[in-house]
Design a protein around this motif. Structure first.
Motif, mmCIF file in Angstrom:
data_model
loop_
_atom_site.group_PDB
_atom_site.id
_atom_site.type_symbol
_atom_site.label_atom_id
_atom_site.label_comp_id
_atom_site.label_asym_id
_atom_site.label_seq_id
_atom_site.Cartn_x
_atom_site.Cartn_y
_atom_site.Cartn_z
ATOM 1 N N PHE A 74 0.718 -1.254 -0.299
ATOM 2 C CA PHE A 74 0.267 0.375 0.074
ATOM 3 C C PHE A 74 0.880 1.334 -0.163
ATOM 4 N N ASP A 75 0.100 2.325 -0.177
ATOM 5 C CA ASP A 75 0.487 3.500 -0.141
ATOM 6 C C ASP A 75 1.636 3.508 1.560
ATOM 7 N N GLY A 76 2.638 4.425 1.286
ATOM 8 C CA GLY A 76 3.547 4.672 2.901
ATOM 9 C C GLY A 76 3.308 3.314 3.074
ATOM 10 N N LEU A 77 3.839 1.877 2.933
ATOM 11 C CA LEU A 77 4.646 0.959 2.888
ATOM 12 C C LEU A 77 5.959 1.319 3.150
ATOM 13 N N ARG A 78 6.920 1.386 1.909
ATOM 14 C CA ARG A 78 7.956 1.656 1.906
ATOM 15 C C ARG A 78 8.550 2.067 3.084
ATOM 16 N N GLU A 79 8.181 3.190 3.386
ATOM 17 C CA GLU A 79 8.256 4.113 4.856
ATOM 18 C C GLU A 79 8.131 3.797 5.772
ATOM 19 N N LYS A 80 7.402 2.632 6.454
ATOM 20 C CA LYS A 80 7.242 2.433 7.359
ATOM 21 C C LYS A 80 8.188 1.230 7.581
ATOM 22 N N ILE A 81 9.048 0.329 6.521
ATOM 23 C CA ILE A 81 10.228 -0.667 7.200
ATOM 24 C C ILE A 81 11.357 -0.061 7.762
ATOM 25 N N TRP A 82 11.235 -0.749 8.454
ATOM 26 C CA TRP A 82 12.508 -1.256 9.465
ATOM 27 C C TRP A 82 13.243 -2.507 9.070
ATOM 28 N N LEU A 83 14.832 -2.361 9.344
ATOM 29 C CA LEU A 83 15.979 -3.395 8.825
ATOM 30 C C LEU A 83 16.985 -3.295 9.120
ATOM 31 N N SER A 98 10.838 -5.067 9.276
ATOM 32 C CA SER A 98 9.639 -5.006 9.764
ATOM 33 C C SER A 98 8.872 -3.856 9.305
ATOM 34 N N VAL A 99 7.972 -4.296 10.255
ATOM 35 C CA VAL A 99 6.175 -2.828 9.723
ATOM 36 C C VAL A 99 5.786 -2.427 11.084
ATOM 37 N N MET A 100 6.159 -1.336 11.890
ATOM 38 C CA MET A 100 5.244 -1.323 12.451
ATOM 39 C C MET A 100 3.565 -0.747 12.254
ATOM 40 N N PHE A 101 2.668 -1.374 13.025
ATOM 41 C CA PHE A 101 1.720 -0.089 12.862
ATOM 42 C C PHE A 101 0.991 0.433 13.913
ATOM 43 N N VAL A 102 0.991 -0.190 15.217
ATOM 44 C CA VAL A 102 0.756 0.025 16.425
ATOM 45 C C VAL A 102 1.798 -0.638 17.562
ATOM 46 N N LEU A 111 1.326 -3.655 17.218
ATOM 47 C CA LEU A 111 0.927 -4.827 16.021
ATOM 48 C C LEU A 111 1.763 -4.411 15.046
ATOM 49 N N MET A 112 2.645 -5.925 14.632
ATOM 50 C CA MET A 112 3.810 -5.004 13.437
ATOM 51 C C MET A 112 4.328 -6.401 12.647
ATOM 52 N N GLU A 138 6.331 -13.112 22.480
ATOM 53 C CA GLU A 138 5.791 -12.947 20.858
ATOM 54 C C GLU A 138 4.970 -14.264 20.731
ATOM 55 N N GLY A 139 3.924 -14.278 19.613
ATOM 56 C CA GLY A 139 3.673 -14.681 18.576
ATOM 57 C C GLY A 139 3.775 -15.212 17.172
ATOM 58 N N TRP A 140 3.451 -16.209 16.745
ATOM 59 C CA TRP A 140 4.199 -15.632 15.400
ATOM 60 C C TRP A 140 3.366 -16.681 14.510
ATOM 61 N N LEU A 141 3.061 -15.661 13.490
ATOM 62 C CA LEU A 141 2.375 -16.712 12.406
ATOM 63 C C LEU A 141 2.692 -16.395 10.875
ATOM 64 N N ILE A 142 2.942 -17.998 10.126
ATOM 65 C CA ILE A 142 3.992 -17.573 9.080
ATOM 66 C C ILE A 142 3.008 -17.962 8.511
ATOM 67 N N ARG A 143 3.235 -17.244 7.379
ATOM 68 C CA ARG A 143 1.867 -16.643 6.560
ATOM 69 C C ARG A 143 2.785 -18.046 4.962
#
Length: 173
Positions: A74-83, A98-102, A111-112, A138-143
């Motif tokens: 989505f628009d703005g995703l690239r700016e949210k990426i931390w590496l 990672s991408v942090m949402f909250v 929420l990340m 932590e909990g992990w969901l492997i997509r």
């Protein structure tokens, strides 16, 4: 007259039943399979000639992987990426995006999405309690793909010979 009515009825029956399409209708199926090539990344993509980590190139690789797996870019995703490459100089094998949402520090929830490139390993780490905060759980969901998690307990690495820990994981820079 009765004969004529009977013949007309018989002709009508034959006419209607012969026009009836008795071929079994099957739904149309797209027989073209989309074959995706395997994603492969190397450290040459992520470092300049002096060994400096190129974050924008790492973001390019991440976006490529997200699109490959139909993740919503989505628009703005690239700016949210931390590496991070953990300052090891081996991002293709040992790194994290990672991408942090909250990140609600008051109520202690976040929420990340965390991303690993194919063949990449998350660096060993622990979460400790600090400054009135309990240790993070932590909990992990492997997509897509598989994840092998090591923790406290009996060593069972011999059961997973396909898991190779990069040498850079064990060396201190």
């Amino acid at each position: 007259m009765k004969k004529r009515i009977l013949i007309n009825a018989l002709l009508m029956f034959v006419l209607f039943t012969s026009c009836n399409n008795k071929v079994e209708k099957k739904p149309m199926v797209n027989t073209k399979e989309v074959v995706k090539t395997e994603l492969k990344f190397t450290n040459d993509q992520f470092y300049d000639k002096d060994g400096k980590f190129l974050e924008e190139k790492a973001k390019d690789a991440l976006i490529e992987m997200l699109e490959y797996h139909n993740y919503p870019v989505f628009d703005g995703l690239r700016e949210k990426i931390w590496l991070t490459d953990y300052n090891k100089g081996d991002y293709a094998n040992l790194g994290l995006a990672s991408v942090m949402f909250v990140n609600n520090e008051d109520d202690r929830y976040m929420l990340m999405d965390i991303f690993l490139l194919p063949g990449q390993m998350l660096g060993e780490h622990m979460h400790f309690a600090a400054e009135n905060n309990p240790a993070k759980m932590e909990g992990w969901l492997i997509r897509h793909g598989k994840s092998y998690v090591a923790g406290v307990g009996e060593n069972n690495r011999d059961q997973f010979p396909q898991v190779v820990v990069p040498k850079t994981h064990w060396t201190v820079r």
